[in-house]
Each structure stands twice: as structure tokens, then as C-alpha cells.
Write a protein that holds these residues in place. Structure first.
Motif, PDB file in Angstrom:
ATOM      1  N   MET A 162      56.085  67.197 103.412  1.00 31.23           N
ATOM      2  CA  MET A 162      57.293  67.688 102.726  1.00 31.23           C
ATOM      3  C   MET A 162      57.059  67.849 101.226  1.00 31.23           C
ATOM      4  SD  MET A 162      60.102  65.376 104.772  1.00 31.23           S
ATOM      5  CE  MET A 162      61.503  65.788 103.734  1.00 31.23           C
ATOM      6  N   LEU A 217      64.811  75.899 107.995  1.00 25.51           N
ATOM      7  CA  LEU A 217      64.465  74.479 107.881  1.00 25.51           C
ATOM      8  C   LEU A 217      64.523  73.964 106.444  1.00 25.51           C
ATOM      9  CD1 LEU A 217      61.612  74.051 110.519  1.00 25.51           C
ATOM     10  CD2 LEU A 217      63.953  73.185 110.619  1.00 25.51           C
ATOM     11  N   VAL A 219      51.495  67.535 110.459  1.00 25.44           N
ATOM     12  CA  VAL A 219      51.703  66.084 110.477  1.00 25.44           C
ATOM     13  C   VAL A 219      50.476  65.393 111.069  1.00 25.44           C
ATOM     14  CG1 VAL A 219      53.075  64.225 111.501  1.00 25.44           C
ATOM     15  CG2 VAL A 219      54.213  66.234 110.520  1.00 25.44           C
ATOM     16  N   MET A 261      63.990  74.152 118.289  1.00 27.54           N
ATOM     17  CA  MET A 261      63.065  74.046 117.164  1.00 27.54           C
ATOM     18  C   MET A 261      62.800  72.578 116.875  1.00 27.54           C
ATOM     19  SD  MET A 261      64.300  76.873 114.384  1.00 27.54           S
ATOM     20  CE  MET A 261      63.088  76.391 113.168  1.00 27.54           C
ATOM     21  N   THR A 262      61.621  72.325 116.382  1.00 28.01           N
ATOM     22  CA  THR A 262      61.247  70.939 116.084  1.00 28.01           C
ATOM     23  C   THR A 262      61.272  70.702 114.579  1.00 28.01           C
ATOM     24  OG1 THR A 262      59.839  70.777 118.033  1.00 28.01           O
ATOM     25  CG2 THR A 262      59.390  69.232 116.244  1.00 28.01           C
ATOM     26  N   ALA A 263      61.920  69.622 114.205  1.00 31.32           N
ATOM     27  CA  ALA A 263      61.866  69.158 112.814  1.00 31.32           C
ATOM     28  C   ALA A 263      61.478  67.679 112.855  1.00 31.32           C
ATOM     29  CB  ALA A 263      63.203  69.360 112.118  1.00 31.32           C
ATOM     30  N   PHE A 264      61.203  67.127 111.689  1.00 32.63           N
ATOM     31  CA  PHE A 264      60.745  65.732 111.635  1.00 32.63           C
ATOM     32  C   PHE A 264      61.645  64.915 110.714  1.00 32.63           C
ATOM     33  CE2 PHE A 264      57.149  68.004 113.200  1.00 32.63           C
ATOM     34  CZ  PHE A 264      56.511  67.123 114.064  1.00 32.63           C
ATOM     35  N   ASP A 265      62.025  63.761 111.224  1.00 33.41           N
ATOM     36  CA  ASP A 265      62.857  62.829 110.449  1.00 33.41           C
ATOM     37  C   ASP A 265      61.941  61.982 109.564  1.00 33.41           C
ATOM     38  OD1 ASP A 265      64.418  60.687 109.558  1.00 33.41           O
ATOM     39  OD2 ASP A 265      65.654  60.678 111.372  1.00 33.41           O
ATOM     40  N   PRO A 266      62.134  62.032 108.230  1.00 29.02           N
ATOM     41  CA  PRO A 266      61.202  61.329 107.325  1.00 29.02           C
ATOM     42  C   PRO A 266      61.616  59.903 106.984  1.00 29.02           C
ATOM     43  CG  PRO A 266      62.705  62.671 106.034  1.00 29.02           C
ATOM     44  CD  PRO A 266      63.119  62.845 107.490  1.00 29.02           C
ATOM     45  N   VAL A 269      60.926  62.940 115.873  1.00 30.64           N
ATOM     46  CA  VAL A 269      61.137  64.354 116.150  1.00 30.64           C
ATOM     47  C   VAL A 269      62.625  64.628 116.334  1.00 30.64           C
ATOM     48  CG1 VAL A 269      60.754  66.192 117.848  1.00 30.64           C
ATOM     49  CG2 VAL A 269      58.859  64.688 117.154  1.00 30.64           C
ATOM     50  N   ILE A 318      54.700  62.726 107.308  1.00 30.63           N
ATOM     51  CA  ILE A 318      55.843  63.650 107.226  1.00 30.63           C
ATOM     52  C   ILE A 318      56.271  63.837 105.769  1.00 30.63           C
ATOM     53  CG2 ILE A 318      58.304  63.880 107.790  1.00 30.63           C
ATOM     54  CD1 ILE A 318      57.598  62.374 110.468  1.00 30.63           C
ATOM     55  N   ASN A 319      56.388  62.738 105.056  1.00 35.52           N
ATOM     56  CA  ASN A 319      56.815  62.826 103.656  1.00 35.52           C
ATOM     57  C   ASN A 319      55.761  63.509 102.786  1.00 35.52           C
ATOM     58  OD1 ASN A 319      59.550  61.337 103.048  1.00 35.52           O
ATOM     59  ND2 ASN A 319      58.528  60.138 104.651  1.00 35.52           N
ATOM     60  N   PRO A 332      57.758  70.092 107.784  1.00 37.15           N
ATOM     61  CA  PRO A 332      56.594  69.621 108.546  1.00 37.15           C
ATOM     62  C   PRO A 332      56.527  70.275 109.931  1.00 37.15           C
ATOM     63  CG  PRO A 332      57.884  67.782 107.674  1.00 37.15           C
ATOM     64  CD  PRO A 332      58.727  69.011 107.538  1.00 37.15           C
ATOM     65  N   THR A 333      55.318  70.541 110.354  1.00 35.90           N
ATOM     66  CA  THR A 333      55.060  71.001 111.713  1.00 35.90           C
ATOM     67  C   THR A 333      54.151  69.980 112.388  1.00 35.90           C
ATOM     68  OG1 THR A 333      53.087  72.214 111.026  1.00 35.90           O
ATOM     69  CG2 THR A 333      55.190  73.425 110.990  1.00 35.90           C
ATOM     70  N   ARG A 334      54.097  70.008 113.714  1.00 40.67           N
ATOM     71  CA  ARG A 334      53.249  69.037 114.417  1.00 40.67           C
ATOM     72  C   ARG A 334      51.778  69.120 113.981  1.00 40.67           C
ATOM     73  NH1 ARG A 334      53.245  64.281 115.554  1.00 40.67           N
ATOM     74  NH2 ARG A 334      55.160  64.363 116.797  1.00 40.67           N
TER      75      ARG A 334
END
Lengths: 379, 98
Positions: free
Chosen positions: A85, A26, A49, B7-12, A17, A81-82, A44-46
Motif C-alpha cells: 500500500m 480500489l 503481497v 474482487m479481492t482486496a486486503f485488510d491491512p 482477504v 500488505i501495508n 495490494p494484489t495476491r
């Protein structure tokens, strides 16, 4: 086997995160991080995911594999996540997971595939009921655009190869040219239009099994033949496309794929030819002369260590494109109309293709997969 | 833009778990050392290495020059081969030669 679940620590829950400033765009933010394939990604959102992690079997921090050459850990959450995306649906998860496990099998040599100066990209071909259930395209324009499952499954693999595997162009991916399949290169066999058993059945799986096949591959080379009404004529055209001195099979041996269009397949099968006959004919008649491969010694004597030792290296020697018929992987793909087929050269002896079952996730979290050894399959 | 991180983002990218390796001790001079030469079997690697070794031998006097080759340029060398090179040489040179 179901993975044992355990409490997720707060550090793990936050591991992937990132906090970004309120109001950030984003889509642009992912570009700025360098985490896209050059196209916009779905942020991605929680909830998204988590839905994909659930489809992958839960246990978000379970590491499915490590992805070379960066050797990043592909946990289920990172894979989710990928996939988000890339624009996937959760139901694509078993296919993407099976494909990643195939790509990271030692024999595939993903480290080499990712880093090579050659243009090879992993080609994914899906067989079995799963392909139909998730709406994959093996019909008109199968290798082209327009189908979400084909496009986003292949794209998810590419995003993993980039983000987790580190295959960034010019950094760890040293490909001189690359090819468009490095965005997405994913199709299904058109089993309904094929006069033969599907590819995975030829290899010993059951019709009701679903499989992924991965090959480090050049782009498809079109084979046109609108005149032949017999197997030999059509296959001579395919053999001609195979018999150039410049594709990687010609100089480095190894595996390749041959795609027979449905019209060609009906003509060939109509004369009683089996898949076995087709592969053997091509293996026998696709070749170059050693003198052609060595430019008649214009640049000095060449031995070519990348070809099998047992090839005779005389001026008039025939050098086959593949060392055996089993190095040709035959699929029927394409639309109903059109007398076209395709040859897809592989990378060479440096990588072996992988065929693997797609494991169905049962309600209790266990996985059910066909096991296929030496042509004998059982559940 | 407020600068507030909410804000929340995700590291891939996933985690890389690596163990740092220490570099071998550097040599002060090359004279009298055993030189290992590893050909990776690329098209022009052998040619590049032979010319490199010839130039080195013009400048330095090696106790021995030992040649080795990988089975495939695209795959890791056999660990046994690496162990042999390490055991039988003081320094090593390799080349890609694409």
C-alpha cells in the motif's frame, strides 16, 4: 533462525482477504475503509503481497510483533500488505521489518509515542550497505521529497502504526498538532560525505553491518552558520538551537539527534574534532537557566519532575538540554553544498531510541545479523 | 456495479487478540471506604487530584485517603503499585492533568 513452515489453513489464507463488488475503484475503496494515511495507496494484489512475504522470509502468518496502542498482530502478510500500500519495493522488506521490531521494543514505549499529545513521530535513520543498495537518500534534500526508498519505507511504518497500531488522529493518537513526519520520516546517513566513522560504527557495529536507528522525534530545526571557520562557532549555533525552553528535551530531558551537514562536518573535523568531541561540546554548552524554565516563578514554584533528580534547581542553575553526551545521536546528512545543520529534539525521557541490526535473509531462510553488545560486535 | 462480490482486496489491520476483563463490582456509596489516589505525574495531575479529593471529602467521609504516584506519566504503572492500590483501597481515582 528460520521459522518452521507448516501448512496454512484456508481460514488463515483468507484471514486478511476482503471481497468487494466487481468494478470497485480500489483506491477510493481504501479511503472509504479509513485505511490510508490521507494519500492514495497502491491496492495490494495476491502476487504483490506474496512477493513481499517472500522478501520478509515467508511464513505469512508468523507474527513479528504486536503494535500498540491497538495491539494488532503484525504478521508478515499484514506487514506485506501495508508495504504494498505504501509503494515499497520488496527489497525494502528487511529495513521495514527491523524498524518495526525496533519500534515495538519496550524501551521505545510506542504506546506512549502513538498516544501522546506531543507531536513526536518515529524518525528512522538507516546506516550501512543496505541504505546504498536500496537507493536511500542521505544527500541533498534527504529529509524532503523525491526518493522512493526514503518516502515509502517511512510511509509503510506510518501505515502500520495507523492500521495495525490504531494510531488514528483523534482516536488513539491524541497529538495536539502532529507534524509532517507523520507521513514519512526516514533518511540514511551520508556516510560517503562524512569525515567521521558512521553512527553505527561509533556504537560498535562494523562498517559492513547495516542498522536502523529509531527516535521519537520532533521535526528538524535548521541551524544556519555561514561565517564560522572553526568547530566552536558552528557548534555554538547548534547549541543555540537546542537551548530553547520550549522543545521537549528542555522540559522532559531524554535523547535527541543532531544532524551535521557535510560542509559543517568538514570544518569541524578539519580542526581535529571527533564525534565524541562534538557531542561533549554540545552536551556542555546547550542549556537553559532554571529561572528561565520556571518563568522566574511567575506562575508559582515549579519543581519539574520530568527533569533528572540530580539537577540543582536554583535560580542560576544551568539545566542541560540532555543529561549526558550519550543522549545526543550524531549523524552526517545532507548535500555537498550549504553550511546548514539541524537539531532534532526527541520526545523526552519517556522513550529511549533503539539501534538494531538489519538482518540479512540468507538463501536457506535463516537470518544473519550483527550482534553488538557494549561496543563489541561479531557475526 | 453489479453487487457481485468478486474482487479481492486486503485488510491491512491485523488481528487483535484480547481477553475481555470484567469490571470490578460497583460500590453503592462512598462513606467509610478507603480512597486510593494515583497521580500520573503529568504537569497538572496533582493539582487536579487534590481539588477533586477536597470536593469528595466535603461530601463523603472516607475511612482513609492514600496517595500514590506513577514513575512516568507515559508508561504503565508498576504492576506491584497497582496490586498495592487494589489491596489497600476500596475505590481509586486518577487523573491525567495535561
Amino acid at each position: 533462525m528460520a521459522q518452521q513452515t507448516r501448512a496454512v489453513t484456508s481460514a488463515e489464507a483468507e484471514a486478511n482477504v476482503v471481497r468487494v463488488p466487481a468494478g470497485s475503484d480500489l483506491v477510493e475503496w481504501y479511503f472509504e475503509q479509513g485505511w490510508t494515511d490521507g494519500l492514495p495507496v497502491v491496492p495490494p494484489t495476491r502476487p504483490r503481497v506474496d512477493a513481499f512475504v517472500e522478501a520478509l522470509g515467508g511464513n505469512p502468518h508468523f507474527v513479528e510483533c504486536k503494535v500498540p496502542p491497538r495491539h494488532g498482530s503484525l504478521s508478515r502478510e499484514v506487514l506485506a500488505i501495508n508495504m504494498v500500500m505504501a509503494g515499497c519495493k520488496p527489497e525494502y522488506a528487511p529495513v521495514v521489518r527491523a524498524a518495526m521490531l525496533s519500534l515495538t521494543t519496550d524501551a521505545f514505549n510506542l504506546n506512549g509515542v502513538q498516544a501522546t499529545t506531543h507531536m513526536a513521530a518515529p524518525l528512522l535513520i538507516v546506516n550501512g550497505p543496505v541504505a546504498r543498495e536500496i537507493g536511500m537518500n542521505g544527500d541533498c534534500n534527504a529529509f524532503g521529497s523525491g526518493n522512493r526508498a526514503n518516502a515509502t519505507i517511512g510511509r509503510a511504518l506510518r501505515l502500520v502504526l495507523l492500521n495495525v497500531g490504531g494510531g488514528w488522529p483523534g482516536e488513539l493518537d491524541k497529538s495536539t498538532l502532529g507534524h509532517p513526519g507523520k507521513y514519512t520520516y526516514c533518511v540514511a546517513e551520508n556516510e560517503a560525505a562524512s569525515p567521521w566513522a558512521p553512527y553505527h560504527v561509533e556504537k560498535g557495529f562494523a562498517l559492513e553491518d547495516s542498522t536502523v536507528f529509531v527516535l521519537a522525534a520532533e521535526p528538524p530545526h535548521s541551524v544556519t552558520n555561514h561565517v564560522a571557520n572553526d568547530p566552536e562557532g558552528i557548534l555554538d549555533s547548534i547549541a543555540s538551537a537546542m537551548s530553547t525552553i520550549a522543545n521537549n528535551n528542555a522540559v522532559s530531558s531524554g535523547h535527541c539527534a543532531v544532524i551535521i551537514g557535510p560542509e559543517h562536518a568538514r570544518t569541524i573535523a578539519g580542526r581535529g574534532w571527533t564525534r565524541h568531541d562534538v557531542r561533549n561540546y554540545l552536551a556542555m554548552h546547550a542549556y537553559n537557566l532554571f529561572s528561565e524554565l520556571t518563568f522566574n516563578e511567575r506562575y508559582g514554584k515549579i519543581y519539574n519532575r520530568n527533569l533528572p533528580k540530580w539537577y540543582k534547581r536554583g535560580p542560576g542553575s544551568r539545566i542541560p538540554i540532555v543529561p549526558s553526551a550519550d543522549h545526543i545521536h550524531l549523524f552526517v546528512i545532507g548535500g555537498e553544498a550549504g553550511r546548514f545543520s539541524a537539531f532534532i529534539p526527541g520526545w523526552g525521557h519517556m522513550s529511549s531510541p533503539v539501534l538494531r541490526s538489519i538482518e540479512a535473509l540468507e538463501g536457506d531462510g535463516t537470518r544473519k545479523a550483527a550482534i553488538c553488545v557494549d561496543g563489541t560486535c561479531y557475526i | 456495479m453489479t453487487g457481485r462480490k468478486d474482487m479481492t482486496a486486503f485488510d491491512p489491520r491485523g488481528v487483535v487478540e484480547t481477553e475481555p476483563l470484567e469490571l470490578a463490582a460497583r460500590v453503592g456509596g462512598l462513606d467509610g471506604l478507603r480512597l486510593g489516589v494515583l497521580d500520573n505525574t503529568k504537569w497538572n495531575a496533582g493539582r487536579l487530584l487534590r481539588k477533586t479529593v477536597a470536593r469528595l471529602q466535603g461530601e463523603f467521609s472516607f475511612a482513609a485517603v492514600n496517595y500514590y504516584r506513577k514513575e512516568s506519566f507515559s508508561k504503565d504503572a508498576d504492576p506491584a503499585l497497582i496490586a498495592t492500590i487494589a489491596a489497600d483501597n476500596d475505590i481509586a481515582v486518577t487523573a491525567i492533568g495535561d
